[in-house]
Scaffold this motif. Sequence first.
Motif, short mmCIF file in Angstrom:
data_model
loop_
_atom_site.label_atom_id
_atom_site.label_comp_id
_atom_site.label_asym_id
_atom_site.label_seq_id
_atom_site.Cartn_x
_atom_site.Cartn_y
_atom_site.Cartn_z
N GLU A 3 77.90 57.45 21.20
CA GLU A 3 77.44 58.87 21.39
C GLU A 3 76.67 59.39 20.32
OE1 GLU A 3 80.46 57.21 23.75
OE2 GLU A 3 81.09 57.79 21.88
N VAL A 5 74.32 62.94 19.02
CA VAL A 5 74.29 64.43 19.21
C VAL A 5 73.51 64.81 18.31
CG1 VAL A 5 75.43 66.59 19.19
CG2 VAL A 5 76.49 64.80 20.22
N TYR A 93 64.39 63.12 19.80
CA TYR A 93 65.71 62.24 20.14
C TYR A 93 65.95 61.30 19.23
CZ TYR A 93 63.91 63.95 25.00
OH TYR A 93 63.49 64.52 26.12
N TRP A 116 70.70 56.92 23.74
CA TRP A 116 69.96 58.01 23.50
C TRP A 116 70.92 59.26 23.37
CZ3 TRP A 116 64.80 57.69 22.54
CH2 TRP A 116 64.19 56.74 22.76
N GLY A 117 70.37 60.11 22.43
CA GLY A 117 71.05 61.61 22.44
C GLY A 117 70.23 62.39 23.52
N GLN A 118 70.43 63.75 23.63
CA GLN A 118 69.88 64.45 24.78
C GLN A 118 68.63 65.32 24.26
OE1 GLN A 118 73.06 67.00 25.99
NE2 GLN A 118 73.42 65.81 27.56
N THR A 120 66.63 67.46 20.71
CA THR A 120 66.51 68.75 20.17
C THR A 120 64.98 69.26 19.98
OG1 THR A 120 67.40 70.36 18.50
CG2 THR A 120 66.43 68.07 17.91
#
Length: 126
Positions: A3, A5, A93, A116-118, A120
């Motif tokens: 995960e 972030v 990302y 992958w992160g979401q 910014t």
Amino acid sequence: QVELVESGGGLVQAGGSLRLSCVATGRTQATNVVGWFRQAPGRERELVAAIRWSDGTTYYDRDAKGRFTISKDKNTVYLQSTSLKPEDTAVYYCAVTTRAYWSGEYYFSELSYNYWGQGTQVTVSS
């Protein structure tokens, strides 16, 4: 499963600096390389920089080198940017690949990454 972030994005004036952070949790021991990508509106996602988890080997996009610095501290990967330009405006990302490739050029492709992160948002005003 890994995960990711991201944090640290925001609005900055041209010439300014930002430091993005990517915290990795989960099966991080399987991580090979962590990459920072960005995607501007209407454009393809592109690698800015990447770093090998085990030994800190770095990879930079030719245009990014000199203004962006990637680094790692434990389970956090940073992307330090300086002298930002309006064309740096994009969603940034963080991505992880657990795969090993025989050539570093593979780490420049988003297809090589499996987590992958979401993202910014970074907005650079002129």
